[in-house]
Design a protein around this motif. Sequence first.
Motif, PDB file in Angstrom:
ATOM      1  N   ALA A  14      67.581  82.635  56.151  1.00 16.72           N
ATOM      2  CA  ALA A  14      68.943  82.430  56.668  1.00 16.72           C
ATOM      3  C   ALA A  14      69.531  83.739  57.189  1.00 16.72           C
ATOM      4  O   ALA A  14      70.139  83.769  58.268  1.00 16.72           O
ATOM      5  CB  ALA A  14      69.846  81.843  55.582  1.00 16.72           C
ATOM      6  N   ILE A  15      69.344  84.819  56.466  1.00 19.46           N
ATOM      7  CA  ILE A  15      69.868  86.116  56.920  1.00 19.46           C
ATOM      8  C   ILE A  15      69.161  86.552  58.200  1.00 19.46           C
ATOM      9  O   ILE A  15      69.816  86.972  59.162  1.00 19.46           O
ATOM     10  CB  ILE A  15      69.729  87.187  55.819  1.00 19.46           C
ATOM     11  N   PHE A  16      67.850  86.445  58.223  1.00 17.96           N
ATOM     12  CA  PHE A  16      67.103  86.827  59.424  1.00 17.96           C
ATOM     13  C   PHE A  16      67.586  86.024  60.629  1.00 17.96           C
ATOM     14  O   PHE A  16      67.892  86.584  61.685  1.00 17.96           O
ATOM     15  CB  PHE A  16      65.594  86.621  59.214  1.00 17.96           C
ATOM     16  N   ASP A  17      67.662  84.697  60.465  1.00 21.83           N
ATOM     17  CA  ASP A  17      68.092  83.833  61.571  1.00 21.83           C
ATOM     18  C   ASP A  17      69.537  84.107  61.983  1.00 21.83           C
ATOM     19  O   ASP A  17      69.863  84.082  63.167  1.00 21.83           O
ATOM     20  CB  ASP A  17      67.929  82.360  61.195  1.00 21.83           C
ATOM     21  N   LEU A  18      70.408  84.367  61.008  1.00 23.79           N
ATOM     22  CA  LEU A  18      71.796  84.692  61.326  1.00 23.79           C
ATOM     23  C   LEU A  18      71.883  85.939  62.196  1.00 23.79           C
ATOM     24  O   LEU A  18      72.633  85.978  63.168  1.00 23.79           O
ATOM     25  CB  LEU A  18      72.589  84.935  60.047  1.00 23.79           C
ATOM     26  N   LEU A  19      71.133  86.960  61.832  1.00 26.32           N
ATOM     27  CA  LEU A  19      71.205  88.206  62.592  1.00 26.32           C
ATOM     28  C   LEU A  19      70.576  88.072  63.971  1.00 26.32           C
ATOM     29  O   LEU A  19      70.967  88.773  64.906  1.00 26.32           O
ATOM     30  CB  LEU A  19      70.559  89.349  61.802  1.00 26.32           C
ATOM     31  N   GLU A  20      69.643  87.157  64.104  1.00 29.16           N
ATOM     32  CA  GLU A  20      69.016  86.923  65.411  1.00 29.16           C
ATOM     33  C   GLU A  20      69.957  86.203  66.364  1.00 29.16           C
ATOM     34  O   GLU A  20      70.024  86.521  67.544  1.00 29.16           O
ATOM     35  CB  GLU A  20      67.733  86.098  65.245  1.00 29.16           C
ATOM     36  N   ASP A  68      79.731  78.488  65.253  1.00 26.51           N
ATOM     37  CA  ASP A  68      78.986  77.368  65.804  1.00 26.51           C
ATOM     38  C   ASP A  68      78.249  76.706  64.634  1.00 26.51           C
ATOM     39  O   ASP A  68      78.218  77.224  63.514  1.00 26.51           O
ATOM     40  CB  ASP A  68      78.053  77.797  66.942  1.00 26.51           C
ATOM     41  N   PHE A  69      77.674  75.547  64.882  1.00 32.39           N
ATOM     42  CA  PHE A  69      77.073  74.777  63.792  1.00 32.39           C
ATOM     43  C   PHE A  69      75.876  75.494  63.170  1.00 32.39           C
ATOM     44  O   PHE A  69      75.713  75.499  61.950  1.00 32.39           O
ATOM     45  CB  PHE A  69      76.678  73.380  64.280  1.00 32.39           C
ATOM     46  N   ASP A  70      75.032  76.126  63.998  1.00 30.16           N
ATOM     47  CA  ASP A  70      73.869  76.840  63.446  1.00 30.16           C
ATOM     48  C   ASP A  70      74.291  77.995  62.549  1.00 30.16           C
ATOM     49  O   ASP A  70      73.680  78.241  61.501  1.00 30.16           O
ATOM     50  CB  ASP A  70      72.954  77.342  64.567  1.00 30.16           C
ATOM     51  N   THR A  71      75.334  78.710  62.942  1.00 30.59           N
ATOM     52  CA  THR A  71      75.843  79.797  62.101  1.00 30.59           C
ATOM     53  C   THR A  71      76.378  79.233  60.792  1.00 30.59           C
ATOM     54  O   THR A  71      76.112  79.780  59.715  1.00 30.59           O
ATOM     55  CB  THR A  71      76.933  80.590  62.848  1.00 30.59           C
TER      56      THR A  71
END
Length: 167
Positions: free
Chosen positions: A39-45, A148-151
């Motif tokens: 989740a952290i990796f994807d958030l920062l991306e 946004d929804f993904d965030t």
Amino acid sequence: MTETPDVDKDQAFKLAAIDLAEEIRGRHDPNVEHERQVAIFDLLEENFFRPHGSPGGPYALNLSRVENRLVFDIRLAADDGEHGTIILSLSPFRRIVKDYFAICDSYYSAIRTASPSQIEAIDMGRRGLHNEGSTLLMERLEGKIELDFDTARRLFTLICALHHSRG
């Protein structure tokens, strides 16, 4: 004539750093820890994070739990300057998080022994609860932070880690 450079619109309303409270780092079973890291990796991306009334970031988010409250300590990533703090009660999330962890436990057990259709059914339920929690987070942050929804989904994963760290 002096020109002021425009803030890069792609980076203006982004999280550039996330710091989690010490009590939620590395204190979970491996599945929860892996989900938190992803989740952290994807958030920062990729994310969209716009505090109400803010001229722009990017931002550094310090996420913690104080008693039964979720604390968003928002700072400017460039200089660690204070930008604002938002505090939400965790009570509205309690049922969803409890149900989410119960279904996650079922999912992790099922992947060892269940049929593909059973695993898929459990995973659909897991995703549904995750979506419900993400929608609730967006509602609770309305007028405070636009996401946004993904965030929201990735932040909900971190909220689950906060809940799980204290039982």
